[in-house]
Design a protein around this motif. Structure first.
Motif, PDB file in Angstrom:
ATOM      1  N   PHE A 158      43.184  25.721  35.888  1.00  0.00           N
ATOM      2  CA  PHE A 158      42.526  26.723  36.727  1.00  0.00           C
ATOM      3  C   PHE A 158      42.554  28.066  36.015  1.00  0.00           C
ATOM      4  O   PHE A 158      43.574  28.444  35.430  1.00  0.00           O
ATOM      5  N   SER A 159      41.458  28.788  36.075  1.00  0.00           N
ATOM      6  CA  SER A 159      41.395  30.129  35.504  1.00  0.00           C
ATOM      7  C   SER A 159      41.731  31.152  36.589  1.00  0.00           C
ATOM      8  O   SER A 159      40.968  31.317  37.547  1.00  0.00           O
ATOM      9  N   VAL A 160      42.871  31.820  36.451  1.00  0.00           N
ATOM     10  CA  VAL A 160      43.294  32.763  37.490  1.00  0.00           C
ATOM     11  C   VAL A 160      42.298  33.913  37.635  1.00  0.00           C
ATOM     12  O   VAL A 160      42.212  34.548  38.692  1.00  0.00           O
ATOM     13  N   GLU A 161      41.520  34.176  36.586  1.00  0.00           N
ATOM     14  CA  GLU A 161      40.550  35.256  36.647  1.00  0.00           C
ATOM     15  C   GLU A 161      39.363  34.911  37.539  1.00  0.00           C
ATOM     16  O   GLU A 161      38.536  35.779  37.839  1.00  0.00           O
ATOM     17  N   ALA A 162      39.279  33.646  37.975  1.00  0.00           N
ATOM     18  CA  ALA A 162      38.186  33.244  38.870  1.00  0.00           C
ATOM     19  C   ALA A 162      38.384  33.766  40.287  1.00  0.00           C
ATOM     20  O   ALA A 162      37.440  33.750  41.088  1.00  0.00           O
ATOM     21  N   ASP A 163      39.601  34.201  40.609  1.00  0.00           N
ATOM     22  CA  ASP A 163      39.881  34.713  41.954  1.00  0.00           C
ATOM     23  C   ASP A 163      40.187  36.202  41.883  1.00  0.00           C
ATOM     24  O   ASP A 163      41.222  36.596  41.341  1.00  0.00           O
TER      25      ASP A 163
END
Length: 409
Positions: A158-163
């Protein structure tokens, strides 16, 4: 997966107060006002060892949340998971030469026995990670298709920058997150990750480890955080009232879970309040399976201690505080239980109406169990010294202690 049997919760006269509780995300108290059905998700055990007092303290806190809500005449929709496949479980099974599924089933059964003995209210849905895999796979695929996840050597992260809301649950800075990620199951130093904090959603099959069909993801098994997200979204939906667990779950588990769900749905927040119980220590260190400094609920029960005394020992400390388990803590609880039972054994006594309201007020104020215990202590002392003339008052006290504190007198 089935939970454990529910104990009866006596109905009390009047109506309880709405709960004000500490929210980790805001750093202060929030007043919870659920609808007719309050929704709560509490992270469950990884069943590679028996239930210790740290576990019991955490589940005790969220049992109280349910009891406060029930006293307001609401229904409660409670969901809990079991992480019945994960690295610690597999490592313990290899160490002890056991089949990992048999180890998980045995320790989950013992957990149920402990929860039953302690009169913890069971979840309506008690869901294992393994049985959730068919629901987890599509979520990981959706995150990948939305650009919120990426592959690295067959694993999916998961890319934390997506949230855009990442970091709001724990309130930690990047350096603190990186340290905790390394301590708590993450792999921040793995080369090739877009961000060191990115957590694994799907682990590609490893030789000698269990794996499942992941459709377009390939064979593998789910990451830790997506497991709880899939279960919570399936049974509670977004914006449920309380996400609960021990304070060591605020990061990374609850932080990552919230971001997974928010990236999936485009909605915020995942939960209205993030509530965390303190750690229980022994010999100066946090009680944990990895350290081996454990006091097991089942062992204390086998030693002949009444489970009601164990609950009183847990109640004697505020749920958010870190505290030390000692022989004296348990001895004080055993003595308190004896005094209370003696006090309610008479047919009449001091008026119980004010006491019921004192207990309600204490619990509604961030589950202040020490104040609730002191209120019952005062009533019991007055009963012993002066008695009273209100017929049936001891029965009211007994029902209130049962309904609100889960302690059978």
């Amino acid at each position: 997966m089935h939970a454990w049997p529910a104990s009866d919760v006596p109905a009390l006269p009047g109506k309880g107060r709405d709960l004000k509780i500490h929210d980790t995300a805001t750093g202060g108290p929030v007043s919870l006002d659920p609808g007719p059905v309050a929704r709560i998700y509490v992270c469950g055990i990884t069943p590679y060892d028996a239930t210790h007092m740290g576990h019991a303290a955490t589940y005790n806190a969220f049992d109280l949340v349910q009891r406060v809500w029930l006293d307001t005449k609401r229904q409660v929709h409670y969901v809990q998971n079991v992480t019945d496949v994960d690295d610690p479980l597999l490592e313990r099974a290899i160490r002890d030469g056991q089949d990992w599924t048999e180890l998980a089933e045995r320790e989950t059964a013992l957990f149920r026995e402990d929860m039953t003995a302690l009169r913890m209210l069971p979840p309506q849905h008690y869901i294992g990670a393994v049985e959730s895999i068919p629901g987890i796979v599509p979520l990981v695929e959706r995150l990948r298709d939305k650009g919120a996840a990426y592959e690295l050597e067959g694993d999916v992260y998961f890319s934390v920058e997506a949230d855009p809301h990442f970091g709001e649950v724990s309130g930690l800075d990047a350096d603190a997150m990186r340290l905790l990620s390394a301590e708590r199951g993450g792999d921040p130093d793995r080369p090739g990750k877009k961000n060191p904090l990115d957590p694994m959603l799907w682990m590609a099959a490893r030789e000698g480890e269990p794996s499942w069909d992941g459709a377009s993801l390939g064979r593998g098994r789910p990451g830790w955080h997506i497991e709880c997200v899939a279960i919570a979204l399936d049974h509670l939906g977004m914006g449920f009232d309380v996400q609960g667990g021990g304070s060591d779950l605020a990061f990374p588990h609850h932080e990552m879970g919230a971001s997974h769900a928010q990236a999936l749905t485009g909605e915020h927040p995942f939960a209205k309040a993030y509530v965390h119980a303190g750690m229980v220590g022994l010999d100066g260190e946090k009680m944990s399976k990895s350290r081996g400094n454990l006091v097991f609920v089942s062992k204390v029960r086998r030693d002949g201690v009444d489970p009601a005394a164990i609950r009183l020992a847990l109640h004697s400390h505020h749920y958010r505080s870190d505290w030390e388990w000692t022989d004296q803590v348990l001895a004080d609880a055993v003595e308190r239980l004896a005094r209370w039972r003696a006090a309610v054994s008479r047919p009449d006594g001091p008026s119980a109406d004010a006491l019921v309201e004192e207990i309600r007020e204490a619990l509604a104020n961030d589950l202040d169990t020490p104040s609730a215990l002191r209120a019952v202590d005062r009533w019991a002392a007055f009963q012993q010294s002066d008695g009273g003339t209100q017929e049936g008052a001891p029965g009211v006290v007994s029902r209130a202690v049962d309904a609100l504190l889960g302690v059978a007198l």
